[in-house]
Design a protein around this motif. Structure first.
Motif, PDB file in Angstrom:
ATOM      1  N   SER A  62       0.813  -1.211   0.000  1.00 62.27           N
ATOM      2  CA  SER A  62       0.000   0.000   0.000  1.00 62.27           C
ATOM      3  C   SER A  62       0.851   1.268   0.000  1.00 62.27           C
ATOM      4  O   SER A  62       0.338   2.348  -0.241  1.00 62.27           O
ATOM      5  CB  SER A  62      -0.964  -0.002   1.195  1.00 62.27           C
ATOM      6  N   PRO A  65       4.035   2.537  -5.391  1.00 67.66           N
ATOM      7  CA  PRO A  65       3.250   3.096  -6.491  1.00 67.66           C
ATOM      8  C   PRO A  65       2.699   2.016  -7.425  1.00 67.66           C
ATOM      9  O   PRO A  65       3.121   1.901  -8.582  1.00 67.66           O
ATOM     10  CB  PRO A  65       4.259   3.999  -7.218  1.00 67.66           C
ATOM     11  N   VAL A  66       1.804   1.226  -6.892  1.00 67.65           N
ATOM     12  CA  VAL A  66       1.158   0.172  -7.690  1.00 67.65           C
ATOM     13  C   VAL A  66      -0.332   0.164  -7.359  1.00 67.65           C
ATOM     14  O   VAL A  66      -0.727   0.528  -6.252  1.00 67.65           O
ATOM     15  CB  VAL A  66       1.742  -1.230  -7.407  1.00 67.65           C
ATOM     16  N   SER A  67      -1.124  -0.247  -8.313  1.00 62.81           N
ATOM     17  CA  SER A  67      -2.564  -0.300  -8.052  1.00 62.81           C
ATOM     18  C   SER A  67      -2.911  -1.651  -7.430  1.00 62.81           C
ATOM     19  O   SER A  67      -2.127  -2.607  -7.497  1.00 62.81           O
ATOM     20  CB  SER A  67      -3.335  -0.105  -9.354  1.00 62.81           C
ATOM     21  N   LYS A  68      -4.105  -1.721  -6.853  1.00 68.40           N
ATOM     22  CA  LYS A  68      -4.530  -2.994  -6.266  1.00 68.40           C
ATOM     23  C   LYS A  68      -4.640  -4.071  -7.335  1.00 68.40           C
ATOM     24  O   LYS A  68      -4.358  -5.237  -7.088  1.00 68.40           O
ATOM     25  CB  LYS A  68      -5.873  -2.807  -5.544  1.00 68.40           C
ATOM     26  N   ARG A  69      -5.050  -3.666  -8.519  1.00 68.43           N
ATOM     27  CA  ARG A  69      -5.146  -4.648  -9.614  1.00 68.43           C
ATOM     28  C   ARG A  69      -3.759  -5.206  -9.961  1.00 68.43           C
ATOM     29  O   ARG A  69      -3.596  -6.402 -10.213  1.00 68.43           O
ATOM     30  CB  ARG A  69      -5.767  -3.999 -10.852  1.00 68.43           C
ATOM     31  N   ASP A  70      -2.756  -4.310  -9.957  1.00 69.66           N
ATOM     32  CA  ASP A  70      -1.387  -4.755 -10.252  1.00 69.66           C
ATOM     33  C   ASP A  70      -0.883  -5.755  -9.212  1.00 69.66           C
ATOM     34  O   ASP A  70      -0.165  -6.700  -9.541  1.00 69.66           O
ATOM     35  CB  ASP A  70      -0.432  -3.549 -10.286  1.00 69.66           C
ATOM     36  N   MET A  71      -1.261  -5.509  -7.942  1.00 70.98           N
ATOM     37  CA  MET A  71      -0.826  -6.432  -6.877  1.00 70.98           C
ATOM     38  C   MET A  71      -1.304  -7.851  -7.186  1.00 70.98           C
ATOM     39  O   MET A  71      -0.564  -8.820  -7.053  1.00 70.98           O
ATOM     40  CB  MET A  71      -1.445  -6.027  -5.529  1.00 70.98           C
ATOM     41  N   ARG A  73      -2.326  -9.073 -10.153  1.00 69.95           N
ATOM     42  CA  ARG A  73      -1.719  -9.616 -11.383  1.00 69.95           C
ATOM     43  C   ARG A  73      -0.323 -10.162 -11.098  1.00 69.95           C
ATOM     44  O   ARG A  73       0.074 -11.208 -11.613  1.00 69.95           O
ATOM     45  CB  ARG A  73      -1.660  -8.519 -12.448  1.00 69.95           C
ATOM     46  N   ALA A 212     -10.049  -5.065  -6.422  1.00 70.06           N
ATOM     47  CA  ALA A 212     -10.117  -3.599  -6.566  1.00 70.06           C
ATOM     48  C   ALA A 212     -11.256  -3.020  -5.739  1.00 70.06           C
ATOM     49  O   ALA A 212     -11.190  -1.868  -5.308  1.00 70.06           O
ATOM     50  CB  ALA A 212     -10.284  -3.229  -8.036  1.00 70.06           C
ATOM     51  N   SER A 213     -12.294  -3.811  -5.501  1.00 76.75           N
ATOM     52  CA  SER A 213     -13.420  -3.271  -4.728  1.00 76.75           C
ATOM     53  C   SER A 213     -13.393  -3.707  -3.261  1.00 76.75           C
ATOM     54  O   SER A 213     -14.313  -3.407  -2.508  1.00 76.75           O
ATOM     55  CB  SER A 213     -14.739  -3.674  -5.381  1.00 76.75           C
ATOM     56  N   VAL A 214     -12.321  -4.395  -2.872  1.00 81.44           N
ATOM     57  CA  VAL A 214     -12.191  -4.798  -1.458  1.00 81.44           C
ATOM     58  C   VAL A 214     -11.647  -3.615  -0.648  1.00 81.44           C
ATOM     59  O   VAL A 214     -10.734  -2.926  -1.090  1.00 81.44           O
ATOM     60  CB  VAL A 214     -11.236  -6.014  -1.330  1.00 81.44           C
ATOM     61  N   LEU A 216      -9.405  -2.435   2.204  1.00 83.82           N
ATOM     62  CA  LEU A 216      -8.294  -2.977   3.007  1.00 83.82           C
ATOM     63  C   LEU A 216      -8.244  -2.294   4.371  1.00 83.82           C
ATOM     64  O   LEU A 216      -8.524  -1.132   4.495  1.00 83.82           O
ATOM     65  CB  LEU A 216      -6.980  -2.762   2.273  1.00 83.82           C
TER      66      LEU A 216
END
Lengths: 216, 283
Positions: A62, A65-71, A73, A212-214, A216
């Motif tokens: 968190s 610099p990465v998006s949740k989707r990237d995590m 993938r 992405a919609s979770v 955290l």
């Protein structure tokens, strides 16, 4: 993605996971249900995910610099890498069984090219069930693992059953370890790898969308 | 230039809701984000970081929409959480190396200086650090990649007074000399008296106040004196009043100060304002 995968390899991938690759040696047991090898791969991925959760990997990510989707993938990419390594580590043993140690497996499918194809499909199926269920909330691991194991067990039983139906391509061509016959098994190997890729990609898509919609 | 803007943010959970939260802060300023435990500070911060998906509202960071520029925004901010501890068995050196690889503008010299200044040994494991040192480590990472906006969630909670003062001084320096903006969530409001330009106060998921700290403090005075001096008119105006051993104390709007004849008046600090207003709001 390259950076993320590097991070996954440095922090998430554990030596235990790599030790599990040695279990491809199970293919040298004369009479054994060789698909069990891939159950261990799934178990290794489960343990890896558990360690990442206990290490609060999501909290570490968190700040990056990465998006949740990237995590998600990146995690799927790591799992796919491990699974492909498992398949690759089976190859020397398949070659040994083909050219040096001829043994007919009395309890299950032969260790041959067809086996690798069916195994690839099995691992893809594991990914398709396990990861989307886990990323519903990014926390649960036990139930997704049980579900994925149950589905892959049914898949394995179906594959083993097909080898016992006389006269069909699956029991005649796919049950041979003869090099010439294994050439005819290559389409199944290719199809298995394609199924693995498709199911894993779909698992990544669904998992990324869910995570992405979770909150955290 | 507005570095952070939150407009009409709403997020509903069973039993708690952020309702219509709006505020903004300018570049090169320190904004204190205050409120009681459970007021919604962390949910707001997680919404800014997209770790929580808001039900509605718009958030822009560095001029970019948070919903569509998650990755770009994270590259330009630093996030420090007072409670976060990850990879406890890993050495700081390994985590620093991984973090650095994600930032093209990573300043390894500055990172080394900060580690030294904070007394952090790179060969130590995270589990060997005290809570305060964990916060310092996160700060060192956040400040080594040239973050334009630092988002700090309760960073001083686990620190001793000397370390807290050291950090607060550093925040002021970062702000004044480097133009870094700092969004600073805390319930230790005395920290903000030392460094904040503006405050946003969250109460039960709603913004109770947002504006310059000096103006906010100037709105109130603290009145103290014998209970016998309290007139009915004064009692009606006192906010969060308490009486102990015949001595009364309460907050007053500055405009109501002339009513407090016979009571000692003194400037109210942020803690006194927040405590009295929260007390008044309690059922």
């Amino acid at each position: 993605m390259k950076l993320l995968l590097k991070k996954e390899c440095r922090l998430v991938l554990s030596p235990v996971q790599l030790l599990f690759l040695l279990l491809s040696g199970l293919l040298m047991i004369p009479n054994y249900p060789y698909f069990i090898t891939f159950f261990y791969t799934g178990l290794g991925i489960f343990l890896m995910m558990q360690a990442a959760r206990e290490n609060r990997d999501a909290a570490f990510m968190s700040v990056l610099p990465v998006s949740k989707r990237d995590m998600v993938r990146a995690r799927l990419a790591l799992a796919a890498l491990v699974e492909l390594m498992q398949l690759a580590s089976c190859v020397p043993f398949v070659l040994l069984r083909t050219y040096a140690v001829h043994m007919q497996n009395a309890v299950g499918m032969e260790a041959n090219a067809a086996f690798l194809g069916v195994g690839a499909g099995m691992l893809g199926l594991f990914n398709r069930v396990f990861f989307p269920l886990h990323y519903k909330n990014g926390y649960d691991l036990g139930k997704p693992f049980l579900a994925a194991t149950a589905v892959t067990a049914l898949y394995m039983i179906a594959a083993e059953a097909l080898t016992h139906i006389p006269g069909i391509w699956f029991s005649t061509v796919c049950e041979s370890y003869a090099p010439a016959q294994q050439l005819h098994q290559l389409p199944l190997l290719a199809a298995g790898l394609a199924v693995f890729a498709l199911l894993t990609l779909r698992a990544a898509q669904v998992s990324a969308r869910r995570f992405a919609s979770v909150d955290l | 230039m507005t570095i952070l803007s939150v407009e009409h943010l709403c997020k509903r959970y069973p039993g708690f809701a952020l309702e219509d939260v709006s505020f903004s802060m300018e570049q090169g300023t320190v904004m204190g984000f205050i409120g009681r435990n459970g007021a919604g500070k962390t949910t707001t911060i997680k919404s800014i970081l997209r770790l929580v998906r808001p039900d509605s509202g718009r958030i822009t960071v560095c001029g970019m929409d948070a919903e569509t520029h998650e990755r770009e925004i994270r590259a330009r901010i630093g996030y420090v959480s007072g409670s976060a501890a990850y990879y406890p068995r890993r050495r700081l050196r390994a985590l620093t190396a991984v973090t650095a690889s994600f930032y093209p503008a990573w300043d390894s010299v500055r990172c080394a200086q900060l580690m030294q200044r904070f007394g952090l040994d790179e060969d130590k494991r995270v589990s060997e650090l005290s809570e305060g040192m964990k916060v310092k480590y996160q700060l060192a990472l956040a400040m080594s990649h040239g973050a334009e906006l630092l988002i700090l969630d309760e960073p001083t909670s686990g620190l001793d007074p000397v370390s807290r003062d050291e950090l607060l001084q550093m925040f002021v320096q970062l702000c004044d000399k480097e133009g870094v903006s700092i969004f600073f969530s805390t319930h230790i409001t005395t920290d903000l008296d030392a460094c904040a330009d503006r405050i946003t106060w969250l109460r039960d998921g709603r913004v109770a106040a947002s504006g310059p700290l000096d103006a906010f403090r100037a709105e109130y005075v603290l009145a103290r004196g014998p209970e016998a001096q309290l007139t009915d008119a004064l009692r009606a105006k006192l906010i969060g009043a308490t009486v102990r051993a015949g001595q009364a104390e309460g907050l007053l709007h500055a405009a109501d100060a002339p009513l407090a004849a016979g009571l000692a008046l003194q400037p109210a600090d942020l803690t006194a304002i927040m405590v009295h207003l929260e007390r008044e709001a309690e059922p």
